[in-house]
Design a protein around this motif. Structure first.
Motif, PDB file in Angstrom:
ATOM      1  N   PRO A   1       0.271 -65.044   9.542  1.00 45.93           N
ATOM      2  CA  PRO A   1       0.457 -66.190   8.650  1.00 45.93           C
ATOM      3  C   PRO A   1       1.825 -66.837   8.826  1.00 45.93           C
ATOM      4  O   PRO A   1       2.807 -66.164   9.137  1.00 45.93           O
ATOM      5  CB  PRO A   1       0.314 -65.574   7.257  1.00 45.93           C
ATOM      6  CG  PRO A   1       0.694 -64.142   7.435  1.00 45.93           C
ATOM      7  CD  PRO A   1       0.243 -63.766   8.806  1.00 45.93           C
TER       8      PRO A   1
ATOM      9  N   ALA B   1      -3.859 -69.179   4.822  1.00 45.50           N
ATOM     10  CA  ALA B   1      -3.980 -67.801   5.286  1.00 45.50           C
ATOM     11  C   ALA B   1      -4.371 -66.863   4.153  1.00 45.50           C
ATOM     12  O   ALA B   1      -5.176 -65.940   4.342  1.00 45.50           O
ATOM     13  CB  ALA B   1      -2.671 -67.344   5.929  1.00 45.50           C
TER      14      ALA B   1
ATOM     15  N   SER C   1      -9.769 -66.878  10.489  1.00 41.18           N
ATOM     16  CA  SER C   1      -8.717 -67.469  11.311  1.00 41.18           C
ATOM     17  C   SER C   1      -7.735 -66.423  11.810  1.00 41.18           C
ATOM     18  O   SER C   1      -7.476 -65.421  11.128  1.00 41.18           O
ATOM     19  CB  SER C   1      -7.959 -68.519  10.484  1.00 41.18           C
ATOM     20  OG  SER C   1      -6.814 -68.970  11.165  1.00 41.18           O
TER      21      SER C   1
ATOM     22  N   ALA D   1      -4.815 -66.898  11.693  1.00 40.62           N
ATOM     23  CA  ALA D   1      -3.702 -67.020  10.754  1.00 40.62           C
ATOM     24  C   ALA D   1      -3.653 -65.871   9.756  1.00 40.62           C
ATOM     25  O   ALA D   1      -2.595 -65.592   9.179  1.00 40.62           O
ATOM     26  CB  ALA D   1      -3.794 -68.344   9.997  1.00 40.62           C
ATOM     27  N   VAL D   2      -4.767 -65.184   9.541  1.00 39.64           N
ATOM     28  CA  VAL D   2      -4.776 -64.057   8.608  1.00 39.64           C
ATOM     29  C   VAL D   2      -3.837 -62.960   9.102  1.00 39.64           C
ATOM     30  O   VAL D   2      -3.085 -62.361   8.325  1.00 39.64           O
ATOM     31  CB  VAL D   2      -6.204 -63.513   8.430  1.00 39.64           C
ATOM     32  CG1 VAL D   2      -6.201 -62.213   7.639  1.00 39.64           C
ATOM     33  CG2 VAL D   2      -7.069 -64.554   7.713  1.00 39.64           C
TER      34      VAL D   2
ATOM     35  N   LYS E   1      -8.088 -67.348   3.360  1.00 41.22           N
ATOM     36  CA  LYS E   1      -8.893 -66.747   4.423  1.00 41.22           C
ATOM     37  C   LYS E   1      -8.860 -65.223   4.334  1.00 41.22           C
ATOM     38  O   LYS E   1      -9.874 -64.549   4.545  1.00 41.22           O
ATOM     39  CB  LYS E   1      -8.392 -67.212   5.789  1.00 41.22           C
ATOM     40  CG  LYS E   1      -8.803 -68.621   6.159  1.00 41.22           C
ATOM     41  CD  LYS E   1     -10.302 -68.719   6.388  1.00 41.22           C
ATOM     42  CE  LYS E   1     -10.714 -70.037   6.990  1.00 41.22           C
ATOM     43  NZ  LYS E   1     -12.185 -70.141   7.176  1.00 41.22           N
TER      44      LYS E   1
END
Length: 243
Positions: free
Chosen positions: A145, A153, A139, A141-142, A156
């Motif tokens: 975050p 996050a 993602s 989001a990593v 992942k």
């Protein structure tokens, strides 16, 4: 790199992305084995993916079950050439203080434990294959975050780190081998998306635009492309699919 039919395992095959990936790989002429924890669901998903997709029920969070799955596949195929790991899920909260242990346990089990079990058990197959491939879906989001998505996050990010470590193992055993280097033929890669979308989601929320989402069919095409791209161009890479 091989242009022939390969044996490919789709982990998390009951999801819309699992169905799309299995269908695309089967359409490309590969032998496809799709795995899920619920027998009825994975059988339905395999039927939706098309003729010849083989459904297998296995709890990928249980190392003993994964070893049994591997033994069965090894006996039937001689070895697996690719693993597309799609097991995951989403959990969110309002901020840092209300990130729950239950959500962490759920995401750690699905995003990290299943990946560890599968990649350790099938590692030698992928390393021996002339076109060995391991792919996960991560993602955006990593890298960015949020407080609300901290647990997601973090899980992942751990899966990403594990996959990059697998890539390093492939490199050290092949092109980076100190005494007897060989052409890189196995690769571990990370597909990066904001989120995935499919036709059912669009039908359920026709008013939504899903900005930045990646269609599962695009993911499926990217998975097929892994097996026609040299490993040296893929190994250890993050491949963005977000728009």
């Amino acid at each position: 790199m091989s242009g022939g039919a390969l044996n490919i395992l789709v982990a998390g095959g009951s999801s819309p992305s699992g169905v799309a990936v299995a269908r695309a790989l089967r359409g490309a002429g590969h032998a496809v084995f799709t795995v899920g924890s619920d027998a009825a669901r994975i059988e339905a998903a395999a039927a939706a993916a098309g003729d010849g997709v083989v459904p297998l029920a296995c709890d990928l969070a249980d190392p003993e079950e994964v070893r049994g799955l591997h033994a069965d596949l090894l006996e039937g195929t001689g070895g697996i050439d690719g693993v597309i790991h799609l097991v995951g899920g989403w959990r969110g909260a309002k901020g840092i203080a209300d990130q729950s242990d239950e959500d962490w346990d759920f995401l750690a089990r699905n995003a990290i434990t299943t990946l560890r079990n599968v990649s350790r058990t099938f590692y030698d197959d992928l390393a021996a294959s002339g076109t060995g491939r391991l792919a996960i879906v991560s993602s955006t989001a990593v890298a960015n975050p949020t407080a609300a998505g901290a647990t997601y996050a973090a899980a992942k990010a751990a899966a990403d780190a594990w996959t990059l470590a697998v890539a390093d193992g492939f490199r050290r055993a092949q092109a980076g081998h100190k005494e007897e280097p060989v052409e890189q033929h196995s690769a571990a890669v990370i597909f990066v998306v904001k989120a995935l979308v499919d036709d059912a989601m669009r039908a359920a929320s026709p008013e939504r635009k899903f900005p930045g989402f990646t269609d599962v069919e695009e993911l499926a095409a990217a998975a097929v492309g892994l097996f026609g791209t040299p490993a040296a161009e893929l190994n250890g890479r993050r491949l963005p699919l977000s728009r």
